[in-house]
Design an enzyme around this catalytic site. Structure first.
Site, mmCIF file in Angstrom:
data_model
loop_
_atom_site.group_PDB
_atom_site.id
_atom_site.type_symbol
_atom_site.label_atom_id
_atom_site.label_comp_id
_atom_site.label_asym_id
_atom_site.label_seq_id
_atom_site.Cartn_x
_atom_site.Cartn_y
_atom_site.Cartn_z
ATOM 1 N N GLY A 3 0.784 -1.285 -0.096
ATOM 2 C CA GLY A 3 -0.098 0.191 0.145
ATOM 3 C C GLY A 3 0.971 1.173 -0.062
ATOM 4 O O GLY A 3 0.876 2.031 -0.864
ATOM 5 N N PRO A 4 1.525 1.508 1.020
ATOM 6 C CA PRO A 4 2.418 2.532 1.096
ATOM 7 C C PRO A 4 3.636 2.348 0.214
ATOM 8 O O PRO A 4 4.347 1.295 -0.004
ATOM 9 C CB PRO A 4 3.005 2.659 2.466
ATOM 10 C CG PRO A 4 1.841 1.710 3.167
ATOM 11 C CD PRO A 4 1.551 0.516 2.325
ATOM 12 N N LEU A 5 3.749 3.300 -0.756
ATOM 13 C CA LEU A 5 4.559 3.185 -2.051
ATOM 14 C C LEU A 5 6.069 2.906 -1.693
ATOM 15 O O LEU A 5 6.628 3.586 -0.732
ATOM 16 C CB LEU A 5 4.392 4.270 -3.005
ATOM 17 C CG LEU A 5 2.797 4.174 -3.665
ATOM 18 C CD1 LEU A 5 2.805 5.441 -4.412
ATOM 19 C CD2 LEU A 5 2.770 3.003 -4.455
ATOM 20 N N ASP B 145 5.197 2.847 -11.251
ATOM 21 C CA ASP B 145 6.032 4.077 -11.518
ATOM 22 C C ASP B 145 6.558 4.652 -10.188
ATOM 23 O O ASP B 145 7.618 5.158 -10.056
ATOM 24 C CB ASP B 145 5.549 5.194 -12.539
ATOM 25 C CG ASP B 145 5.041 4.465 -13.794
ATOM 26 O OD1 ASP B 145 5.588 4.716 -14.829
ATOM 27 O OD2 ASP B 145 3.642 3.834 -13.556
ATOM 28 N N ASN C 281 3.829 2.243 -16.931
ATOM 29 C CA ASN C 281 2.833 2.766 -17.943
ATOM 30 C C ASN C 281 2.805 4.186 -17.847
ATOM 31 O O ASN C 281 1.916 4.987 -18.501
ATOM 32 C CB ASN C 281 1.143 2.342 -17.127
ATOM 33 C CG ASN C 281 0.942 2.672 -15.753
ATOM 34 O OD1 ASN C 281 1.545 4.111 -15.543
ATOM 35 N ND2 ASN C 281 0.298 1.910 -15.038
ATOM 36 N N HIS D 54 -6.757 4.851 -12.763
ATOM 37 C CA HIS D 54 -5.830 4.505 -11.380
ATOM 38 C C HIS D 54 -6.758 4.125 -10.309
ATOM 39 O O HIS D 54 -6.656 3.146 -9.557
ATOM 40 C CB HIS D 54 -4.895 5.698 -10.996
ATOM 41 C CG HIS D 54 -4.038 4.998 -9.544
ATOM 42 N ND1 HIS D 54 -3.113 4.074 -9.622
ATOM 43 C CD2 HIS D 54 -4.239 5.542 -8.228
ATOM 44 C CE1 HIS D 54 -2.558 4.195 -8.555
ATOM 45 N NE2 HIS D 54 -3.156 4.900 -7.584
ATOM 46 N N GLU E 44 18.505 3.915 6.407
ATOM 47 C CA GLU E 44 17.592 3.561 7.391
ATOM 48 C C GLU E 44 16.083 3.154 7.064
ATOM 49 O O GLU E 44 15.593 2.049 7.787
ATOM 50 C CB GLU E 44 17.487 4.864 8.710
ATOM 51 C CG GLU E 44 18.602 5.263 9.461
ATOM 52 C CD GLU E 44 19.548 6.344 8.260
ATOM 53 O OE1 GLU E 44 18.945 6.914 7.344
ATOM 54 O OE2 GLU E 44 20.464 6.753 8.818
ATOM 55 N N PHE F 120 17.270 8.424 14.371
ATOM 56 C CA PHE F 120 16.988 8.151 12.815
ATOM 57 C C PHE F 120 16.127 7.169 12.633
ATOM 58 O O PHE F 120 15.901 6.872 11.376
ATOM 59 C CB PHE F 120 18.450 8.061 12.215
ATOM 60 C CG PHE F 120 19.077 9.313 12.308
ATOM 61 C CD1 PHE F 120 18.664 10.663 11.795
ATOM 62 C CD2 PHE F 120 20.388 9.416 13.072
ATOM 63 C CE1 PHE F 120 19.299 11.666 11.997
ATOM 64 C CE2 PHE F 120 20.844 10.664 13.317
ATOM 65 C CZ PHE F 120 20.475 11.885 12.671
#
Lengths: 627, 627
Positions: free
Chosen positions: A42-44, A83, A113, A188, A348, A376
């Site tokens: 989900g989180p790219l 992408d 795409n 999308h 990290e 960090f």
């Protein structure tokens, strides 16, 4: 999943996508809890890191267990991305590491795409991705027609299997192919509508009048896939049988790993209280004393650092680095794929995402350890969160916590970050005050089979309290450190601020004639899991006596347990460790009078006067400023 | 700074590095508060993003104000980095954007000593950085001897000035050059000791017996630099004078920017309460209603998005994209460097770091806006924090907050993130409940001249409360939304959960015969700045009546203001917005009985029975699970 015969994935379930069904296993993004899903996405960009971790897991197991002619582990990791995943920094960090490690068992299938939510990807990205991947150590294969040239895709996948590097297949596609909206960014996220769905069906030779109908020839085709899979599993079982006959000891160990079990009785490696030095010891050093023998002997541990080997003390005796053997001669490096010590570089975020992949690989086969300065872990936060969300056990060794880290200044001194990790579901943020509590932190972390743990440690030396500290106390989150039968105030001490707390207790008695109890409070989440009775026995909130938390972080969260705090209301300052504490008023001689005044107020006006009036006792002391 | 004559940087100050002096302006890392420092550095990779922002600022001002023959802005941005900065994802995201935007006024000077804390950089990084930078759209210049070939460095810097792309100068150096420890990782952080410092002095022809002595010829050389700078400033003043004569209006505007002032009377663009639609409105849409006219008309605003133009509603009327004009033909894009709408791509972290650079460029010249889903401000968190630490005003438009974002599932539903931003010093996290409060959020954000603000907004439609909501109330952090002279309980409603709160109040009266006050609480930080009297008038903690906070986030932080909460104790779930709230028990019919039971308990046992016993009234409702 439905086509290859995963039983839970019925047609009814397919229909539940975006529905109000509580029991849907077709959520908006794939979730690890559901059969056949390796990692939650989900989180790219996270998935790129996860895939690198999964491929490392395979590489390591293969190097450790495969024997000439008998390969018990030899799978590829296939990762499909869009992408965006290589615009995200975490994706870029991860591909850089995969290239460095020459993970030729990893293949990224790039759905190029050229469309993102804002329209053409060109609007924000015009780099040459193929050249970039090549420069990063990847094999690059182009597929220019991702719609009709299936042969080229198959050929690329086959080529990937025999590469000496990780492979990047750049497949040009059209988003919404077959629809009137083909190539449009709206495909999308927005539904196409019945009419345009019919267009797609026509384009692919399907009956546009039928809905959610899968033609028998499709089922037949996938039945072959399923049968092939069953055959592969049977072959693998035969391989394991042969392996067990020839290498019974290795096979027994391998079997334990497949079952997700620890390979050794880990508890015997945890030092006893009397084994620790009694002189001042930095808790990052204590963590080495506890963790290093564990990591040396229990081979489930994969230990990593974001370029802080000399600072984080996670390098264990006789460590072998995880490296491509080819780099031994090319770069004069030690290490090979059997290595369990991972140099992540200054990355990290990828460290966290890769550790999630390692932990997700047949849960329990590995217990990843990561390490960097606590501050960090804000870079790694999106990945640490995904670990918690997925129930992936791992241990994050976070050194140089609080303002005590000193000279590196406010950029390196966490103030608000603990609030994030204390609030995060399914995560233990443990801040031990001495070596004994560090032992407790490791024990709690290893026992938390579906929960990641951050162990938060000091750079500077800390007074040891063997007479008070308790590993069992850590397991309960908080416990009475120093009891006083007749007391005026309860002080909560945490981690590296425990020393100041105990000194303040002593000063309160000596100079103010006040008796203070001291509670050690290394982990709010573990404490919340205790009974109401236990909690009240520790904090004694009904005693009518005030409770003051002393910690060099933002007070947020302590209001649940305390009436007042001596804490941080601004960012830190570049000064030596002890001077930083002084600057912000953590000296016992500054704290004791403030606490004494609070006690007097309560004696005068009753404890109820503090209701709805949480006291930040730390003003700005006439120096410093609030940002 | 000392050598070029910055007055505050005395020799005494140089000696204060790593000392206990409170007034040192030589902290462990450069800090923006000190004269001559453009941005605070320390956390690796941030500076690359900052430099891209600084170069964009120049590009934009040049394109907006320069005229043929009169260049009022034409400076280069020089950025010195080490090996680590391009391992960090944020650095990689930022260089990708700089290449895309063809920022030929940016030059990165890469101190390539191939040593990091873990030893040789090869241990974790063996990519071809030059090829990677070229693929990303950069001009690359090699300097193979960074120690004696000063001419090559000067030549490279000159070449960078005339490049049509950003320039990357790859300078090979040796860490600790001249010391016996040359090339050793320990020279990164550990002091060399007197003997080895003497070696360095000898290597450079200095007297090893002298300490902190600067030879007169060095001062003389730098005096020339200072004189040259003074001449440049005089020239620039002449240019401005000529410009003012020829272009008086533009010059007046430019002068305002140099003074860091707003270019237009911004308050007139903020809609009045009666201008807003009264029907259900998503607060992300309200933010467009408030923000878009501001951004269209007040040219200090530089508005950006991490690829969420269609979702975040920050695209204003007649927007012009910030793009290289060359891409108009090459990629069929609109926009040029006068554009104020920034497509950051899917690079939240770089967006934050670049926005810091934009905000740091002559503070006040720009007021950057960033935008993405609130959850993805966890990717940008290290940069958002650096903005707060540096006192850089900006507005982060964070849409799709809380579990109400729905179908995208738990990965997209923030639970713990608000705890981070509420605890973070010098940051306003404002969560408005309707359009009027959104107006208040913008006003507070624009008035906070040295503080960044996150405005947290809903994806879904929200009931509007023009009869209760107040922009002035937002400025005070919290205020009485619905008063009840005789009340049994105070309910705190926040953001998109305000609707449920008001409905629960009504249900409590109708079905339980209880009177509830409602407090709207959009911003904890602003509330903390109010007087004790005001705070008590809002929450009435001395009334003996319980206070319950209703918010679909982790409760952490509400304990300061409430006795109980209906909040989130686990990660979210993939369901449509309204169903997600139902699943987690935010229906008034579920909440009212729980609150009623609490009120009854307090009536029976007294408010003091709640002391030290904060109530998470939201159990798991028999469904779901706690991770």
């Amino acid at each position: 999943m439905h086509l290859v015969g995963v039983k839970s994935m019925t047609v009814e379930q397919l229909k539940s996508y975006h529905s109000t069904r509580y029991d849907s296993i077709c959520p908006g993004h794939p979730e690890i809890e559901n059969e056949g899903v390796e990692v939650t996405t989900g989180p790219l960009g996270q998935g790129v890191g996860n895939a690198v971790g999964l491929a490392m897991a395979t590489k390591h197991l293969a190097a450790t267990y495969n024997k000439p002619g008998i390969e018990v582990v030899n799978n590829m990791t296939w990762c499909m991305i869009g992408d965006a995943c290589l615009q995200e920094g975490v994706g870029l960090e991860a591909v850089s590491l995969a290239g460095h490690w020459k993970l030729n068992n990893l293949c990224i299938i790039y759905d190029n795409n050229s469309i993102t939510c804002d329209g053409t990807a060109d609007v924000a990205n015009t780099e040459d991705i193929n050249e970039k991947m090549k420069a990063t150590g990847w094999n690059v294969i182009d597929v220019f027609d991702g719609h009709s040239n299936i042969g080229a895709i198959v050929q690329a996948l086959m080529t990937a299997r025999s590469s000496d590097k990780p492979t990047f297949i750049n497949i040009r596609t059209v988003i919404g192919f077959g629809s009137l909206m083909a190539g449009n960014a709206k495909t999308h996220g927005a539904a196409l509508g019945a009419e345009d769905v019919a267009n797609i069906k026509k384009a692919f030779g399907l009956n546009p009048e039928e809905h959610l109908v899968i033609p028998p020839e499709v089922y037949d085709f996938f039945r072959e896939v399923a049968d092939h899979g069953e055959q592969l599993e049977a072959d693998w079982n035969s391989t394991i049988k042969a392996y067990t006959e020839t290498y019974p000891e290795l096979a027994a160990e391998f079997k334990l790993r497949v079952e997700g079990k620890m390979l050794d009785e880990w508890t015997k490696y945890i030092p006893k209280k009397e084994d620790f030095p009694t002189g001042p010891t930095a808790s990052r050093k204590s963590a080495g004393l506890v963790g290093n023998p564990l990591c040396e002997n229990v081979k489930n541990f994969l230990i990593g650092t974001a370029d802080l080997t000399p600072s984080c003390n996670v390098a264990y005796n006789k460590k072998v680095d995880f490296q491509s053997p080819e780099l031994r001669t090319a770069c004069n490096l030690n290490g090979d794929y059997t290595g369990r010590y991972i140099h992540y570089g200054i990355r990290e975020h990828a460290m966290g995402a890769i550790a999630n992949g390692l932990a997700a690989f047949n849960k329990g086969t590995f217990l990843p350890i990561t390490s960097t300065f606590f501050m960090f872990y804000i870079y790694a936060a999106p990945a640490v969160r995904m670990g918690a969300l997925q129930g992936l056990q791992q241990i994050h060794i976070a050194t140089h916590d609080s303002i005590g880290t000193g000279e590196d200044g406010p950029t390196h001194q966490p103030i608000a970050l603990p609030a994030l990790y204390r609030a995060m579901p399914n995560l233990l943020y443990i801040r031990p005050c001495d070596s004994e509590e560090v032992a407790g932190a490791f024990i709690s972390a290893i026992n938390a089979k579906e929960t990641p743990t951050i162990i938060s440690l000091s750079r500077q030396n800390l007074t040891q309290y063997p007479q008070y500290s308790s590993r069992d106390g850590v397991a309960r989150g908080a416990y009475v450190f120093i009891e006083e039968p007749e007391f005026d105030v309860t002080l909560i001490g945490v981690g590296s601020e425990m020393g100041f707390t105990v000194q303040t207790k002593e000063l309160l008695e000596k100079e103010h004639g006040l008796k203070a109890r001291v509670v050690s409070f290394p982990c709010q989440r573990l404490f919340e899991q205790q009974s109401k009775e236990y909690k009240q026995s520790v904090l004694k909130p009904k005693s009518g006596k005030p409770i003051v938390a002393i910690e060099a972080y933002a007070a947020n969260g302590w209001e649940r347990y305390a009436d007042a705090s001596i804490s941080m209301r601004r960012f830190g300052k570049s000064l030596p460790s002890a001077t930083t504490y002084e600057y912000f008023g953590f000296q016992p001689k500054i704290m004791a009078p403030k606490i004494s005044a609070l006690v007097e107020e309560v004696k005068r006006e009753g404890i109820e006067s503090l209701r709805g009036d949480f006291r930040d006792l730390n003003g700005y002391l006439g120096i410093g400023f609030e940002h």
